[in-house]
Scaffold this motif. Structure first.
Motif, PDB file in Angstrom:
ATOM      1  N   VAL A  53      -5.730  11.598 -12.993  1.00  0.00           N
ATOM      2  CA  VAL A  53      -4.748  10.606 -12.548  1.00  0.00           C
ATOM      3  C   VAL A  53      -5.336   9.804 -11.394  1.00  0.00           C
ATOM      4  N   THR A  54      -4.849   8.611 -11.232  1.00  0.00           N
ATOM      5  CA  THR A  54      -5.264   7.732 -10.144  1.00  0.00           C
ATOM      6  C   THR A  54      -4.015   7.228  -9.435  1.00  0.00           C
ATOM      7  N   PRO A  55      -4.008   7.277  -8.099  1.00  0.00           N
ATOM      8  CA  PRO A  55      -2.825   6.800  -7.374  1.00  0.00           C
ATOM      9  C   PRO A  55      -2.494   5.362  -7.733  1.00  0.00           C
ATOM     10  N   SER A  56      -1.222   5.065  -7.852  1.00  0.00           N
ATOM     11  CA  SER A  56      -0.788   3.691  -8.112  1.00  0.00           C
ATOM     12  C   SER A  56      -1.164   2.811  -6.935  1.00  0.00           C
ATOM     13  N   GLU A  57      -1.517   1.559  -7.248  1.00  0.00           N
ATOM     14  CA  GLU A  57      -1.868   0.626  -6.190  1.00  0.00           C
ATOM     15  C   GLU A  57      -0.627   0.256  -5.391  1.00  0.00           C
ATOM     16  N   LYS A  58      -0.798   0.239  -4.088  1.00  0.00           N
ATOM     17  CA  LYS A  58       0.300  -0.177  -3.232  1.00  0.00           C
ATOM     18  C   LYS A  58       0.448  -1.681  -3.343  1.00  0.00           C
ATOM     19  N   GLU A  59       1.672  -2.131  -3.588  1.00  0.00           N
ATOM     20  CA  GLU A  59       1.902  -3.567  -3.764  1.00  0.00           C
ATOM     21  C   GLU A  59       1.578  -4.325  -2.482  1.00  0.00           C
ATOM     22  N   ALA A  60       0.694  -5.298  -2.623  1.00  0.00           N
ATOM     23  CA  ALA A  60       0.322  -6.101  -1.462  1.00  0.00           C
ATOM     24  C   ALA A  60       1.424  -7.112  -1.170  1.00  0.00           C
ATOM     25  N   VAL A  61       1.739  -7.229   0.092  1.00  0.00           N
ATOM     26  CA  VAL A  61       2.776  -8.173   0.506  1.00  0.00           C
ATOM     27  C   VAL A  61       2.166  -9.559   0.596  1.00  0.00           C
ATOM     28  N   SER A  62       2.745 -10.503  -0.117  1.00  0.00           N
ATOM     29  CA  SER A  62       2.224 -11.869  -0.117  1.00  0.00           C
ATOM     30  C   SER A  62       2.834 -12.656   1.030  1.00  0.00           C
ATOM     31  N   ASN A 119       4.521  13.119  -7.300  1.00  0.00           N
ATOM     32  CA  ASN A 119       4.555  13.184  -8.761  1.00  0.00           C
ATOM     33  C   ASN A 119       4.821  11.827  -9.399  1.00  0.00           C
ATOM     34  N   LYS A 120       5.504  10.946  -8.673  1.00  0.00           N
ATOM     35  CA  LYS A 120       5.874   9.641  -9.223  1.00  0.00           C
ATOM     36  C   LYS A 120       4.677   8.706  -9.364  1.00  0.00           C
ATOM     37  N   CYS A 121       3.841   8.637  -8.334  1.00  0.00           N
ATOM     38  CA  CYS A 121       2.733   7.666  -8.363  1.00  0.00           C
ATOM     39  C   CYS A 121       1.365   8.315  -8.145  1.00  0.00           C
ATOM     40  N   HIS A 122       1.325   9.652  -7.959  1.00  0.00           N
ATOM     41  CA  HIS A 122       0.088  10.413  -7.789  1.00  0.00           C
ATOM     42  C   HIS A 122      -0.699  10.003  -6.550  1.00  0.00           C
ATOM     43  N   ALA A 123      -0.012   9.526  -5.535  1.00  0.00           N
ATOM     44  CA  ALA A 123      -0.671   9.209  -4.270  1.00  0.00           C
ATOM     45  C   ALA A 123      -0.593  10.435  -3.357  1.00  0.00           C
ATOM     46  N   PRO A 124      -1.627  10.675  -2.520  1.00  0.00           N
ATOM     47  CA  PRO A 124      -1.605  11.825  -1.610  1.00  0.00           C
ATOM     48  C   PRO A 124      -0.427  11.755  -0.643  1.00  0.00           C
ATOM     49  N   ILE A 125       0.134  12.923  -0.338  1.00  0.00           N
ATOM     50  CA  ILE A 125       1.250  13.014   0.596  1.00  0.00           C
ATOM     51  C   ILE A 125       0.721  13.013   2.027  1.00  0.00           C
TER      52      ILE A 125
END
Length: 276
Positions: A231-240, A36-42
């Protein structure tokens, strides 16, 4: 139509090479579960109850729990050999019975049967014989590692195999709670009920029955889609890597800096000689 089993059916000395095709399809609407927080599949993971770590498919074995907490491990090789041994056997019709003798509670899944190479004439022979005698054949077949009892009958000029449950798989109706043992109804009540049934009696036309819930759900989904309620899943933050590298360098510099001395410097006191 996809072939999900190949083999042969025999009755007496007649052998019919056949293919099985699923006669029905599941049209349930599959709903995904999202965070529910970021709408990404479980994602569901297989976690060992003791090691508490994720288990890879190649590290999983099958076993039978013969008593609580005690298992017999079954090797994949043994299971495959057993499956192949039974699936390669010709499926023999062991009995012929009247269809009305089989209660619908026994029926499970339906499969269309088509003749395989060279089996057309024998297929037609069995189909015609079943139609003339108004009987169905009973056979045993192994599908997906399970031996099943099956009924072979004619449906719209096509042979159909219906897998059915074994008697020990059908629960005893006497175990159903709160079923009245006697009919405590008056004759007037019974006559009224029979009259209502007569008024609602008609010919069975399956095409006039539809899944209203599925239709309503599809309409709801479409209305939300066209109304931009998506809704669209939030992008996963890329590690720099650069950030990580700079942080590591800075930490290294901080660790190698010379430590400042915290001690106090001693004061020297000059002694002045007095002249006599």
């Amino acid at each position: 139509m996809h072939t999900m089993w190949k083999g042969s059916i025999s009755f007496g000395l007649v052998n019919i090479p056949i293919k099985l095709h699923a006669a029905t399809e599941d049209k349930d609407i599959k709903l995904r579960t999202l965070h529910n927080k970021c709408h990404a599949p479980i994602k569901y993971e297989k976690i060992c109850t003791v090691c508490e770590e994720e288990v890879k498919p190649e590290d999983i074995v099958k076993a039978y729990e013969y008593t609580k907490g005690k298992f017999v491990v079954l090797d994949n090789e043994d299971l495959e050999a057993l499956k192949k041994e039974n699936e390669e056997k010709a499926v023999e019709i062991i009995d012929f019975v009247k269809m009305e003798q089989i209660d619908p509670i026994y029926f499970d899944k339906s499969y269309y049967m088509s003749p395989h190479e060279g089996g057309g004439k024998a297929y037609s022979l069995l189909r015609k014989a079943l139609q003339e005698t108004q009987k169905v054949g009973l056979a045993k077949i192994v599908i997906r590692s399970k031996e099943q009892l099956a009924v072979i009958r004619v449906y719209e000029n096509t042979l159909v195999m219906e897998t059915i449950h074994y008697p020990d798989e059908v629960r005893n109706a006497t175990d159903v709670p709160n079923v009245p043992s006697e009919d405590k109804v008056t004759k007037k009540e019974l006559d009224t009920a029979i009259l209502l049934i007569d008024q609602l009696t008609t010919e069975f036309e399956p095409e006039k029955y539809t899944d209203e819930y599925r239709t309503a759900l599809l309409e709801l989904i479409e209305s939300k889609r066209t109304g931009k309620e998506t809704v669209t899943p939030s992008e996963k933050e890329a590690v720099s890597n650069v950030t990580d590298l700079m942080a590591a360098l800075q930490a290294s510099i901080d660790r190698t800096k010379p430590k400042k001395t915290t001690g106090t410097r001693k004061k020297t006191t000059a002694k002045v000689k007095k002249e006599a």
